[in-house]
Design an enzyme around this catalytic site. Structure first.
Site, PDB file in Angstrom:
ATOM      1  N   ALA A  67     -20.833 -30.174  26.304  1.00  0.00           N
ATOM      2  CA  ALA A  67     -20.034 -30.136  27.529  1.00  0.00           C
ATOM      3  C   ALA A  67     -20.824 -30.857  28.622  1.00  0.00           C
ATOM      4  O   ALA A  67     -22.042 -31.001  28.514  1.00  0.00           O
ATOM      5  CB  ALA A  67     -19.782 -28.688  27.918  1.00  0.00           C
ATOM      6  N   GLY A 106     -21.303 -28.397  22.696  1.00  0.00           N
ATOM      7  CA  GLY A 106     -19.892 -28.735  22.552  1.00  0.00           C
ATOM      8  C   GLY A 106     -19.670 -29.941  21.644  1.00  0.00           C
ATOM      9  O   GLY A 106     -18.576 -30.114  21.102  1.00  0.00           O
ATOM     10  N   GLU A 109     -19.625 -28.441  18.338  1.00  0.00           N
ATOM     11  CA  GLU A 109     -18.407 -27.623  18.283  1.00  0.00           C
ATOM     12  C   GLU A 109     -17.173 -28.505  18.087  1.00  0.00           C
ATOM     13  O   GLU A 109     -16.220 -28.115  17.426  1.00  0.00           O
ATOM     14  CB  GLU A 109     -18.287 -26.787  19.567  1.00  0.00           C
ATOM     15  CG  GLU A 109     -19.358 -25.684  19.619  1.00  0.00           C
ATOM     16  CD  GLU A 109     -19.398 -24.963  20.951  1.00  0.00           C
ATOM     17  OE1 GLU A 109     -19.621 -25.640  21.982  1.00  0.00           O
ATOM     18  OE2 GLU A 109     -19.211 -23.737  20.978  1.00  0.00           O
ATOM     19  N   GLU A 129     -27.184 -24.294  23.626  1.00  0.00           N
ATOM     20  CA  GLU A 129     -26.689 -23.690  24.875  1.00  0.00           C
ATOM     21  C   GLU A 129     -27.613 -22.606  25.418  1.00  0.00           C
ATOM     22  O   GLU A 129     -27.727 -22.419  26.629  1.00  0.00           O
ATOM     23  CB  GLU A 129     -25.290 -23.095  24.654  1.00  0.00           C
ATOM     24  CG  GLU A 129     -24.159 -24.100  24.555  1.00  0.00           C
ATOM     25  CD  GLU A 129     -23.952 -24.657  23.160  1.00  0.00           C
ATOM     26  OE1 GLU A 129     -24.858 -24.500  22.306  1.00  0.00           O
ATOM     27  OE2 GLU A 129     -22.884 -25.249  22.929  1.00  0.00           O
TER      28      GLU A 129
HETATM   29  C1  3H9 Z   1     -22.147 -26.828  26.123  1.00  0.00           C
HETATM   30  O1  3H9 Z   1     -21.907 -27.690  25.341  1.00  0.00           O
HETATM   31  C2  3H9 Z   1     -21.267 -25.635  26.344  1.00  0.00           C
HETATM   32  C3  3H9 Z   1     -20.214 -25.465  25.289  1.00  0.00           C
HETATM   33  O2  3H9 Z   1     -20.728 -24.764  24.191  1.00  0.00           O
HETATM   34  C4  3H9 Z   1     -19.053 -24.663  25.788  1.00  0.00           C
HETATM   35  C5  3H9 Z   1     -18.208 -25.265  26.854  1.00  0.00           C
HETATM   36  C6  3H9 Z   1     -16.990 -24.483  27.136  1.00  0.00           C
HETATM   37  N1  3H9 Z   1     -24.066 -33.138  30.402  1.00  0.00           N
HETATM   38  O3  3H9 Z   1     -32.136 -36.009  28.345  1.00  0.00           O
HETATM   39  P1  3H9 Z   1     -31.968 -37.439  28.684  1.00  0.00           P
HETATM   40  C7  3H9 Z   1     -27.787 -36.584  31.179  1.00  0.00           C
HETATM   41  S1  3H9 Z   1     -23.522 -26.865  27.115  1.00  0.00           S
HETATM   42  C8  3H9 Z   1     -24.305 -33.920  31.458  1.00  0.00           C
HETATM   43  O4  3H9 Z   1     -32.950 -38.048  29.600  1.00  0.00           O
HETATM   44  P2  3H9 Z   1     -32.620 -38.218  26.010  1.00  0.00           P
HETATM   45  C9  3H9 Z   1     -29.177 -36.253  31.686  1.00  0.00           C
HETATM   46  O5  3H9 Z   1     -29.128 -35.420  32.804  1.00  0.00           O
HETATM   47  C10 3H9 Z   1     -24.305 -28.398  26.685  1.00  0.00           C
HETATM   48  N2  3H9 Z   1     -25.338 -34.783  31.535  1.00  0.00           N
HETATM   49  O6  3H9 Z   1     -31.836 -38.356  27.365  1.00  0.00           O
HETATM   50  C11 3H9 Z   1     -29.724 -37.631  31.996  1.00  0.00           C
HETATM   51  O7  3H9 Z   1     -29.199 -38.033  33.239  1.00  0.00           O
HETATM   52  P3  3H9 Z   1     -30.066 -38.959  34.227  1.00  0.00           P
HETATM   53  C12 3H9 Z   1     -25.044 -28.325  25.414  1.00  0.00           C
HETATM   54  C13 3H9 Z   1     -26.160 -34.832  30.487  1.00  0.00           C
HETATM   55  O8  3H9 Z   1     -32.272 -39.410  25.221  1.00  0.00           O
HETATM   56  C14 3H9 Z   1     -29.081 -38.517  30.920  1.00  0.00           C
HETATM   57  O9  3H9 Z   1     -27.934 -37.787  30.446  1.00  0.00           O
HETATM   58  N3  3H9 Z   1     -25.772 -29.558  25.201  1.00  0.00           N
HETATM   59  C15 3H9 Z   1     -25.966 -34.039  29.355  1.00  0.00           C
HETATM   60  O10 3H9 Z   1     -34.040 -37.920  26.248  1.00  0.00           O
HETATM   61  C16 3H9 Z   1     -30.004 -38.802  29.760  1.00  0.00           C
HETATM   62  O11 3H9 Z   1     -30.500 -37.567  29.273  1.00  0.00           O
HETATM   63  C17 3H9 Z   1     -27.067 -29.709  25.539  1.00  0.00           C
HETATM   64  O12 3H9 Z   1     -27.696 -28.775  26.005  1.00  0.00           O
HETATM   65  C18 3H9 Z   1     -24.866 -33.158  29.328  1.00  0.00           C
HETATM   66  N4  3H9 Z   1     -24.595 -32.372  28.283  1.00  0.00           N
HETATM   67  O13 3H9 Z   1     -32.038 -36.919  25.315  1.00  0.00           O
HETATM   68  C19 3H9 Z   1     -27.682 -31.057  25.311  1.00  0.00           C
HETATM   69  N5  3H9 Z   1     -26.962 -34.306  28.478  1.00  0.00           N
HETATM   70  O14 3H9 Z   1     -30.301 -40.240  33.494  1.00  0.00           O
HETATM   71  C20 3H9 Z   1     -28.328 -31.553  26.567  1.00  0.00           C
HETATM   72  C21 3H9 Z   1     -27.731 -35.238  29.037  1.00  0.00           C
HETATM   73  O15 3H9 Z   1     -29.238 -39.077  35.448  1.00  0.00           O
HETATM   74  N6  3H9 Z   1     -28.880 -32.886  26.447  1.00  0.00           N
HETATM   75  N7  3H9 Z   1     -27.257 -35.566  30.259  1.00  0.00           N
HETATM   76  O16 3H9 Z   1     -31.354 -38.199  34.468  1.00  0.00           O
HETATM   77  C22 3H9 Z   1     -30.028 -33.147  25.772  1.00  0.00           C
HETATM   78  O17 3H9 Z   1     -30.629 -32.292  25.156  1.00  0.00           O
HETATM   79  C23 3H9 Z   1     -30.569 -34.555  25.836  1.00  0.00           C
HETATM   80  O18 3H9 Z   1     -29.978 -35.190  26.933  1.00  0.00           O
HETATM   81  C24 3H9 Z   1     -30.299 -35.430  24.566  1.00  0.00           C
HETATM   82  C25 3H9 Z   1     -30.731 -36.890  24.865  1.00  0.00           C
HETATM   83  C26 3H9 Z   1     -31.120 -34.871  23.409  1.00  0.00           C
HETATM   84  C27 3H9 Z   1     -28.828 -35.439  24.228  1.00  0.00           C
END
Ligand code: 3H9
Length: 719
Positions: A67, A106, A109, A129
């Site tokens: 998400a 998500g 999911e 999450e």
């Molecule tokens: C969820 O899914 C809830 C659901 O179960 C239910 C819903 C109803 N959203 O980390 P990076 C941005 S909760 C928005 O440096 P990497 C991040 O801020 C979600 N933005 O890259 C950054 O922005 P900026 C569950 C996001 O290659 C840019 O993208 N998912 C999101 O080192 C690059 O990110 C997670 O917890 C997001 N979801 O790592 C996964 N994700 O450039 C969270 C990233 O402005 N994400 N951004 O600073 C991660 O773990 C890492 O970003 C990922 C890539 C491994 C994907």
């Protein structure tokens, strides 16, 4: 589509297959435009008679990162995620998730509502999450246990740790792995399924849940894991409760309803806000406000470490883990052999605990080479000096490094407090000199303070920050000022803990109060671990009078109580155990020293302990901001959570202060001023922000003050 929608989905057709590609760089979260696009194109494919199957994939390096975290707590446009996922799940045509990269939260999911899942060797799947104070709220708690069994699913959801495509295949999260072109293989896979009457839906698979029904151990194991690894956190209990419903209820939708209720509770809990603050805070900390984004980074393809002790070895492991060959230099052969032996033992421990395969160990060990000669460092891209804290010695080493390394090599010092500019002055390349303060054990602790000298060039800083990210560190920039960020804040915290001991509290009370606040280890357990004798010996050697706050620990040392190392310090320890037992025999010493210093011991409340220790961090943090030593208040939260055991679910000391409200912080601080007027003087910036916004926000750093203190980069940024 409305203008403000974020992200999109690309729609293409290959014969009888529609391909929906989520396109929301850089990591494809399910933002408003993505949800709109998915809904629109699932319907389009379903209404097009020429289409017989649908592939869902992601553009770039990610499948879907979950998400959109920035939407939480705000009103979002477009359909909600549940509506979109329902449309995919009830698609008339079979849907295959072609997982090209990260499928997290998500994102996974979404893949779980598809009929089939195919990954690549680069695919990474997980439900992280919990790291954001949330539970997988788009069906993850109900579908993953159905697919891989509740025990494995709970482990994934409570640890939050993702797994590789290969492991996902073994566990049954995905059905196949593509070794060639993912889309071609996905099309071939789907063509074989198109003629079938029915396509599997995860929601209908109950066998694995029924196996767990009536047995207690699955949930009991999950609860034990949560209490061991996620003390004080709200979301893990909610996750377990969701899975319990999945196990005990036949009806899938009853479980989904429960999941939504529990998700909402997580969303409303302050822990969620705190943990999302840390997620974005860590990414913000990696950016240096006055250094342009496009500043070139030097390639770091090789490294040299000077010193093969605990720190040097740990730092070398970080390079090897990141795939970078590293030379470890020590001029003493015995030390070098011992250091290499420790590195090998550390990796072996990981193999024994199943955290690494023997093959992986062989690969990382092959990247670490010992050397006795500085000449071998002539071609490395960066050196990190990691010898003990002695300025003259470090200057000497830097002079040598300056002579032997190639001109564009970066020279870093792993110092916890020495003056980087003084070290740089012994070289002809001060622009290439930087501080890299790793925390012990360096291969495990995530914090890295990157110390910016007055001459450290933009390129050097940008390169070292990128290197930190590559090593998986939480890197935070500090100006070259005494104590940098973390240790400077720590000084006030331990000062208060020691005063509380003199005023009437016992070590166990101070530690318990702070541990129940969420600190991973109370200050006296920490002092016992580090060793009380270090300061005592240093003071004796330098003939320095013991300061008031060290009088008790020095008195303990006089009685041979050095801490864990000899099983007695503030606490007693049984042979071979680290568990602290109260030491009532010390109480006479505490009383005596309080008396000698005219301090009347009194009852002290747990709240006073928490307030004095934590607000000491906040007040010093505000001064650090005022002086521009840290770029923003969130940076100090990242430091404290990753280096000092501050509970992530409280969002760090500065975020905690925001949640209290700065007016309340000032009130509490002022109430302590009669104890020590000087110590409890509110920082000017704290007072200013309390009067203005009430929180640490966007206020500018006081440039005049920073200039007064002689910092070059006074304009490092907003607070
Ligand atoms: C969820 O899914 C809830 C659901 O179960 C239910 C819903 C109803 N959203 O980390 P990076 C941005 S909760 C928005 O440096 P990497 C991040 O801020 C979600 N933005 O890259 C950054 O922005 P900026 C569950 C996001 O290659 C840019 O993208 N998912 C999101 O080192 C690059 O990110 C997670 O917890 C997001 N979801 O790592 C996964 N994700 O450039 C969270 C990233 O402005 N994400 N951004 O600073 C991660 O773990 C890492 O970003 C990922 C890539 C491994 C994907």
């Amino acid at each position: 589509m409305a203008n403000e929608l974020k992200g999109k989905v690309n729609y293409t057709v290959n014969g009888n297959i529609a391909i929906l590609e989520v396109d929301n760089p850089p990591v494809n979260p399910l933002s408003s435009g993505v949800r709109v696009g998915l809904s629109e194109y699932i319907n389009k494919a379903n209404n097009d008679d020429s289409i017989e199957g649908i592939i869902l994939t992601g553009a770039g390096r990610s499948f879907i990162a979950g998400a959109d975290i920035s939407e939480f707590g705000k009103k979002a446009d477009g359909p909600d995620l549940h509506t979109t996922l329902r449309e995919i799940e009830f698609s008339k045509k079979p849907v295959l998730a072609a997982i090209n990269g990260t499928a997290l939260g998500g994102g996974l999911e979404t893949a779980l509502v598809c009929n089939y899942r195919m990954g690549t060797n680069k695919a990474i799947v997980g439900l992280p999450e919990v790291n954001l104070g949330l539970l997988p709220g788009a069906g993850g708690t109900q579908r993953l246990p159905r697919l891989i069994g509740p025990s494995q699913a709970l482990k994934m959801m409570i640890s939050g740790a993702p797994i590789s495509g290969k492991k996902a295949l073994e566990q049954g999260v995905i059905d196949a792995i593509s070794d060639n072109s993912l889309i071609e293989d996905a099309i071939a896979f789907l063509q074989e399924k198109i003629g079938l009457n029915e396509h599997p839906k995860v929601r209908d698979q109950n066998e694995k849940l029924l196996e767990a029904r009536g047995t207690e151990n699955v949930l009991a194991e999950a609860k034990a894991l949560a209490s061991k690894t996620r003390r004080g956190q709200f979301a893990p209990g909610q996750i377990i409760a969701c899975v319990e419903t999945a196990i005990n209820e036949d009806d899938f939708d009853t479980g989904m309803k429960k999941e939504s209720e529990y998700f909402l509770e997580c969303l409303m809990n302050p822990q969620r806000e705190a943990m999302i603050h840390i997620f974005f805070g860590e990414r913000a900390a990696s950016k240096i406000l006055d250094i342009p984004k496009e500043t070139p980074r030097l390639p770091i393809n090789s490294a040299g470490i000077v010193g093969s002790g605990t720190m040097g070895g740990g730092i070398a492991m970080n390079f090897a883990n990141a795939g970078i060959p590293v030379l470890v230099l020590d001029q003493d052969k015995k030390n070098l052999d011992r250091g290499m032996g420790v590195i090998e033992k550390n990796y072996q421990m990981m193999v024994d605990r199943g955290r690494m395969s023997q093959k992986q160990k062989d690969m990382v060990m092959a990247l670490i080479s010992p050397t006795l000669s500085y000449d071998d460092l002539s071609e490395v891209d960066i050196t990190i000096e990691a010898v003990y804290e002695n300025l003259d010695l470090k200057k000497e080493i830097f002079k040598t490094l300056d002579e032997v390394t190639k001109d564009d090599a970066i020279l870093a010092s792993n110092t916890s407090g020495l003056d980087i500019d003084a070290i740089a002055s012994s070289t002809k390349r001060p622009g290439k000199v930087v501080g890299t303060h790793f925390f012990s054990p360096a291969n495990i602790m995530r914090l890295l303070e990157v110390v910016r000298g007055k001459d450290s060039s933009d390129e050097t800083m940008a390169t070292v920050m990128s290197l930190g990210k590559k090593m998986g560190k939480a890197a935070v920039v500090s100006l070259n000022a005494p104590g940098f960020i973390g240790n400077r804040m720590l000084a006030g915290y331990t000062h208060q803990a020691n005063l509380l001991l003199l005023e009437g509290a016992l070590p166990n009370q101070v530690d318990s109060a702070l541990e129940s606040f969420g600190m991973s280890m109370g200050p006296f357990r920490m002092l016992d671990l580090v060793g009380l004798d270090l300061g005592w010996r240093a003071r004796k050697l330098a003939n320095i009078e013991t300061p008031l706050t060290n009088k008790i620990s020095d008195a303990l040392c006089e009685q041979d109580r050095f801490g864990q190392k000899n099983s007695k310090g503030f606490y007693n320890y049984s042979e071979g155990s680290r568990a602290p037992n109260p030491a009532p025999e010390n109480e006479a010493i505490y009383n005596e020293i309080s008396n000698q210093n005219n301090i009347v011991r009194r009852e002290i409340s747990d709240q006073e302990i928490i307030d004095r220790c934590i607000l000491a961090l906040v007040n010093e943090g505000a001064r650090i901001l005022e002086e521009g030593v840290a770029q923003r208040s969130g940076d100090m939260d990242i430091v404290y959570i990753n280096g000092y055991g501050f509970p992530i679910w409280r969002g760090g000391p500065m975020f905690y202060a925001n949640q209290l409200g700065l007016t309340e912080v000032i009130k509490k601080i002022s109430s302590f001023s009669e104890l020590d007027e000087n110590f409890w003087k509110p920082a000017a910036l704290l007072q200013k922000l309390a009067d203005e916004s009430g929180v640490f926000g966007e206020a500018p750093v006081a440039e005049e003050r920073a200039e007064l203190l002689g910092f070059k980069k006074a304009n490092m940024g907003g607070v």
